[in-house]
Scaffold this motif. Structure first.
Motif, PDB file in Angstrom:
ATOM      1  N   SER A 100     -30.946  17.482  14.881  1.00  0.00           N
ATOM      2  CA  SER A 100     -30.273  17.906  16.565  1.00  0.00           C
ATOM      3  C   SER A 100     -32.015  17.980  17.619  1.00  0.00           C
ATOM      4  O   SER A 100     -32.551  18.587  16.647  1.00  0.00           O
ATOM      5  N   PRO A 101     -31.069  17.627  18.557  1.00  0.00           N
ATOM      6  CA  PRO A 101     -32.911  17.862  19.567  1.00  0.00           C
ATOM      7  C   PRO A 101     -33.666  19.292  18.463  1.00  0.00           C
ATOM      8  O   PRO A 101     -34.826  19.651  18.431  1.00  0.00           O
ATOM      9  N   TYR A 102     -32.585  19.975  19.260  1.00  0.00           N
ATOM     10  CA  TYR A 102     -33.440  22.190  18.649  1.00  0.00           C
ATOM     11  C   TYR A 102     -33.842  22.400  17.041  1.00  0.00           C
ATOM     12  O   TYR A 102     -35.162  22.041  17.192  1.00  0.00           O
ATOM     13  N   ALA A 103     -33.216  20.879  16.541  1.00  0.00           N
ATOM     14  CA  ALA A 103     -33.735  21.601  14.933  1.00  0.00           C
ATOM     15  C   ALA A 103     -34.582  20.899  14.419  1.00  0.00           C
ATOM     16  O   ALA A 103     -35.626  21.355  14.114  1.00  0.00           O
ATOM     17  N   TYR A 163     -38.007  40.010  27.179  1.00  0.00           N
ATOM     18  CA  TYR A 163     -39.552  38.761  26.489  1.00  0.00           C
ATOM     19  C   TYR A 163     -39.333  37.592  27.056  1.00  0.00           C
ATOM     20  O   TYR A 163     -40.043  36.791  27.162  1.00  0.00           O
ATOM     21  N   LEU A 164     -37.436  37.375  27.153  1.00  0.00           N
ATOM     22  CA  LEU A 164     -37.123  35.902  27.960  1.00  0.00           C
ATOM     23  C   LEU A 164     -37.619  36.180  29.254  1.00  0.00           C
ATOM     24  O   LEU A 164     -38.592  34.817  30.099  1.00  0.00           O
ATOM     25  N   ARG A 165     -38.542  37.500  29.899  1.00  0.00           N
ATOM     26  CA  ARG A 165     -38.451  37.334  31.345  1.00  0.00           C
ATOM     27  C   ARG A 165     -40.585  37.558  31.062  1.00  0.00           C
ATOM     28  O   ARG A 165     -41.423  37.550  32.251  1.00  0.00           O
ATOM     29  N   GLY A 166     -41.222  37.300  30.204  1.00  0.00           N
ATOM     30  CA  GLY A 166     -42.180  37.363  29.597  1.00  0.00           C
ATOM     31  C   GLY A 166     -42.734  39.267  30.035  1.00  0.00           C
ATOM     32  O   GLY A 166     -44.079  39.064  30.253  1.00  0.00           O
ATOM     33  N   ARG A 167     -41.860  39.833  29.758  1.00  0.00           N
ATOM     34  CA  ARG A 167     -42.860  41.437  30.474  1.00  0.00           C
ATOM     35  C   ARG A 167     -43.280  42.463  28.276  1.00  0.00           C
ATOM     36  O   ARG A 167     -43.946  42.861  28.513  1.00  0.00           O
ATOM     37  N   VAL A 168     -42.710  41.567  27.186  1.00  0.00           N
ATOM     38  CA  VAL A 168     -43.611  41.782  25.955  1.00  0.00           C
ATOM     39  C   VAL A 168     -43.672  41.176  25.028  1.00  0.00           C
ATOM     40  O   VAL A 168     -43.662  39.449  25.661  1.00  0.00           O
ATOM     41  N   ALA A 169     -44.802  41.269  24.096  1.00  0.00           N
ATOM     42  CA  ALA A 169     -45.555  39.992  23.600  1.00  0.00           C
ATOM     43  C   ALA A 169     -45.014  39.834  22.494  1.00  0.00           C
ATOM     44  O   ALA A 169     -45.065  38.976  21.441  1.00  0.00           O
ATOM     45  N   MET A 170     -43.966  40.675  21.843  1.00  0.00           N
ATOM     46  CA  MET A 170     -43.370  40.764  21.003  1.00  0.00           C
ATOM     47  C   MET A 170     -41.798  41.674  21.214  1.00  0.00           C
ATOM     48  O   MET A 170     -41.530  42.458  21.465  1.00  0.00           O
ATOM     49  N   VAL A 171     -40.921  40.758  20.306  1.00  0.00           N
ATOM     50  CA  VAL A 171     -39.524  41.791  20.384  1.00  0.00           C
ATOM     51  C   VAL A 171     -39.135  40.814  18.733  1.00  0.00           C
ATOM     52  O   VAL A 171     -39.183  40.367  18.510  1.00  0.00           O
ATOM     53  N   ALA A 184     -35.143  28.472  23.931  1.00  0.00           N
ATOM     54  CA  ALA A 184     -34.380  27.338  24.838  1.00  0.00           C
ATOM     55  C   ALA A 184     -33.554  26.614  25.677  1.00  0.00           C
ATOM     56  O   ALA A 184     -34.088  25.668  26.531  1.00  0.00           O
ATOM     57  N   ASN A 185     -32.768  27.465  26.013  1.00  0.00           N
ATOM     58  CA  ASN A 185     -32.082  27.341  26.927  1.00  0.00           C
ATOM     59  C   ASN A 185     -32.396  27.931  28.455  1.00  0.00           C
ATOM     60  O   ASN A 185     -32.086  26.893  29.270  1.00  0.00           O
ATOM     61  N   THR A 186     -33.034  28.731  28.358  1.00  0.00           N
ATOM     62  CA  THR A 186     -33.409  29.286  29.702  1.00  0.00           C
ATOM     63  C   THR A 186     -35.034  29.571  29.491  1.00  0.00           C
ATOM     64  O   THR A 186     -35.359  29.359  31.480  1.00  0.00           O
TER      65      THR A 186
END
Lengths: 465, 316
Positions: A366-369, A265-273, A284-286
């Protein structure tokens, strides 16, 4: 006796001695090897703290908290022992077998009942009472024989992460039922993009995710009295749906576990996980750009609203050297501001078990929250719909989800990996067996495992439910 | 001038003797026992004791969570021999061992013969050929997994670009190909060991033997067949023995490539032991499997030593 025979005699005697020694060692019940509390020697009292929460941020905050505690209690030293979640059960068993002091440790769900019954866990009612038993979310405390043996510090709610941009481009709305998911995976599997990342390896991820298909379609592994109900038609519906969606998973997913599907998912290979809140933090981190293209929905595999949720809990080994000190530290750590700080190291993934702290966690700045408040609120909102195969036996009755807090005592026999369910899924997705044949075989194995367990534990009585 | 000390036997006799001056001294026998004792203790503690304890454990059912033990006699062995997973794992172990060793010996022999020639860059080549052997198994396994990855790996990418396949193949996720690639990885890592062993032996073969044969009109093949190979044979047998034991017991390379899967397709006996002990949590069964492995290896070793003695005798 001749002179020549002496070395042989000595060697034989030595072997015999070793053999006897080995037999003696083997026959010694290891319960005796569990260290007993003893009067400690001068110097700091060391309390082992075994955890699998090993994200850098988690470790940093944990160390900060420990430093604060040690400042307040200079005679205490908390010794962090790290392990991976996948190896947690094995590490605990090895520690037990070697007689190591486990101290405070994250308990493996499949081991909880047996360890509690065997007397390896310290009752923790006093810790819970001191924190405030009424503040705990329902179902978060682990009780056995009228005692609380583990104190929760967080739960993770598993949801469906979706590439909303791809759905929009394809003119699809976010799925609310299984048919829409199926339509989406068919539409979105193109070239190097695949519809969904479903793990089909022989591991716990496959079991856990498949369980959500099972429950949502009105099935379960056991009823609340411990009878195997995996052979009912609802279970086969779940198997069929899982098999159908797995066709749209990337090649190689037949051996995947948690990590590989998140990577996809993080590498953009799948549409759902499917995953819990940690994926949002990882995005958010990677790959921050992915955050704006991601949405979160409750997994829609069937009509019943239930998903996977894992309560993470700390227990204290009954044989630990400094019991009172371990309890005091645990009570300090999993309450108030400390619990909030610890759980907010992975916001949305570690949802506090205390209602008061949960409310605080939704108000924290927090920025994420601030950016992903919708995600955090969704995870908190879905906590009541969580279930776990090794923790909640017979939660789906007559097709409806009503969470049961009874633990299947044979969880270790049925859900350890490679095991019955994950092997069934891999057999199907590798094409070595038809879904029906693999499912029926899994039912047989499950019935055998449970009946064998019952045969070995004739005193066990099915719970009233 | 050397003063000879007369000694007399005491009641202790064989272990102590009394000098003429009345003092005691140890006999040669005692000295020998004392010299050998540290080794016996170490081997006993770290080799024999664990094996015996494992052997003893194979007669018990051991609860994984509570470690409570119940004597079950031979039932672990009965269950083991009745379990198809054991026989399949044994078969895979034999395939893995035989395939890797045969290729290692063949390729290793070829490379060592090549590196024995006077070639430019020979020393560099000898250094480079050792490279795979020096890399930790975990690094090799991770690297190979990455190379073979169906979505990111260079192997699939290259095959796709060359038009050899029309969609990526998950080689390590298929029961039919996973073991093959584990074997290829094993050959790649361990062939250098064979090269080292054979190269060392090649360097001590008397040159005059080969020269004499060539003067007598022997072809290169005849020199190899009748001089080089007989000289190499004892080392080949020892290498075979060591590699057989090591490959049969190999855990890390096999496990790290595919973790025993898919569907136990790369589960060899050592991986099965791990699975039984830590996943299935049948410690008694794991101990029984280990005991069977010991017996198989001892039998194999005996066979190799017979062969070795014959090879040495032929050489003499």
């Amino acid at each position: 006796m001749s002179r020549r025979s002496h070395p042989a005699t000595i060697f034989t005697l030595l072997l015999a001695f070793i053999f006897l020694a080995s037999c003696r060692a083997v026959q010694t019940p290891s319960v005796e090897s569990t260290p007993s509390p003893t009067i400690s020697a001068p110097g700091p009292k060391v309390i082992p703290f075994f955890t699998t929460e090993s994200d850098p941020n988690q470790i940093t905050i944990l160390r900060e908290l420990i430093t604060e505690y040690q400042r307040l209690h200079p005679d205490i030293e908390i010794d962090i022992v790290l392990a991976s979640p996948a190896s947690r059960g094995r590490r605990l068993l090895i520690a037990l077998a070697s007689g190591a002091d486990l101290g405070i440790f994250e308990i493996e769900p499949t081991l909880m009942t047996e360890w509690a019954e065997a007397g390896y866990l310290l009752p923790l009612e006093d810790v819970v009472d001191a924190i405030g038993a009424e503040d705990y979310v329902e179902g978060s405390l682990f009780e056995s024989d009228g005692h609380i043996f583990a104190v929760p510090y967080a739960t993770s709610v598993y949801s469906l992460w979706i590439r909303s941009d791809l759905f929009a481009q394809a003119g699809l709305s976010l799925p609310t039922n299984y048919d829409e998911v199926l339509q989406a995976v068919k539409t979105l599997t193109r070239g190097e993009m695949y519809g969904i990342a479903l793990p089909n390896g022989q591991n716990i991820a496959s079991i856990n995710y498949f369980s959500t298909f099972l429950w949502q379609n009105g099935g379960d592994y056991f009823d609340c009295r411990g009878n195997v109900v995996f052979g009912e038609p609802a279970a086969f519906t779940a198997v069929q749906k899982w098999t159908e969606l797995s066709q749209y998973a990337p090649p190689g997913s037949t051996t995947w576990g948690y990590r590989e599907q998140i990577d996809a998912y993080l590498r953009g290979r799948v549409a759902m996980v499917m995953y819990a809140g940690r994926l949002g933090v990882n995005i958010a981190n990677t790959n921050p750009e992915l955050a704006d293209k991601s949405a979160l929905v409750f997994p829609p595999w069937g009509p019943e609203k239930v998903t996977l949720g894992v309560w993470s809990r700390f227990a204290i080994a009954s044989g630990t050297r400094h019991q009172a000190e371990a309890k005091a530290f645990l009570q300090w750590l999993v309450s108030g501001d400390r619990l909030l700080r610890y759980d907010m190291t992975v916001p949305g993934h570690m949802i506090p078990p205390l209602q008061s702290v949960q409310a605080m966690s939704l108000e924290i700045e927090s920025p994420y929250a601030n950016r992903h408040q919708v995600w955090l609120e969704a995870f908190s909102r879905w906590v009541p719909y969580t279930n776990h195969p090794a923790m909640n036996m017979g939660s789906v009755r007559d097709g409806r989800f009503v969470r049961s807090d009874m633990i299947p005592p044979w969880a270790d026999e049925v859900f350890s990996t490679p095991g019955i369910v994950d092997t069934m899924l891999q057999e199907i997705t590798l094409g070595s067996r038809s879904p029906e044949a693999a499912w029926q075989d899994a039912v047989r194995k499950m019935e055998t495992a449970v009946s064998e367990w019952k045969r070995q534990h004739p005193d066990w009585q099915p719970p009233d439910c | 001038m050397t003063v000879m000390t007369k000694t007399t036997k005491t009641a202790a006799g064989k272990w102590l003797r009394r000098r003429e001056n009345g003092q005691f001294e140890i006999t040669d026998r005692t000295l020998a026992v004392l010299m050998i004792l540290p080794a016996v203790i170490l081997i006993g503690a770290f080799a024999i004791y664990p094996v015996l304890q494992g052997f003893a454990a194979s007669f018990f059912r051991i609860e994984s969570a509570t470690l409570a033990m119940t004597f079950t006699g031979l039932s672990n062995y009965k269950d083991l021999f009745g379990d198809s997973l054991f026989w399949e794992s044994l078969g895979r172990t034999l395939v893995w061992t035989a395939a890797t060793i045969l290729v290692q010996i063949s390729v290793g022999l070829g490379i060592s013969l090549l590196l024995h020639q006077e070639l430019r860059g020979r020393n560099l080549a000898r250094g480079l050929v050792l490279f795979p052997y020096l890399i930790p198994a975990v690094v090799i396994a991770v690297t190979w997994r990455f190379i073979l990855d169906p979505t990111l790996g260079v192997f699939n990418r290259t095959m796709l670009e060359w038009g050899l396949i029309d969609r990526p193949i998950a080689f390590l996720a298929s029961k039919s190909t996973a073991l093959l690639f584990v074997i290829i990885g094993g050959i790649w890592k361990y062939t250098p060991f064979v090269v080292i062993m054979l190269l060392a032996r090649l360097q001590v073969i008397p040159v005059d033997l080969e020269e004499a044969a060539q003067i007598d009109g022997a072809t290169r093949w005849q020199v190899f067949r009748h001089i080089t190979l007989p000289w190499l044979m004892p080392v080949i047998v020892i290498t075979l023995l060591l590699r057989t034991i090591w490959m049969f017991n190999e855990f890390d390379m096999v496990y790290l490539f595919a973790f025993g899967g898919p569907l136990f397709g790369t589960t060899t006996l050592p991986v099965l032991v791990r699975y039984l002990a830590f996943d299935a949590r049948q410690i008694g069964m794991a101990a029984a499997t280990s005991s069977v492995m010991v017996v198989i290896l001892m039998t194999m070793s005996w066979g190799y030593f017979q062969f070795y003695n014959r090879a040495e005798a032929n050489l003499n």
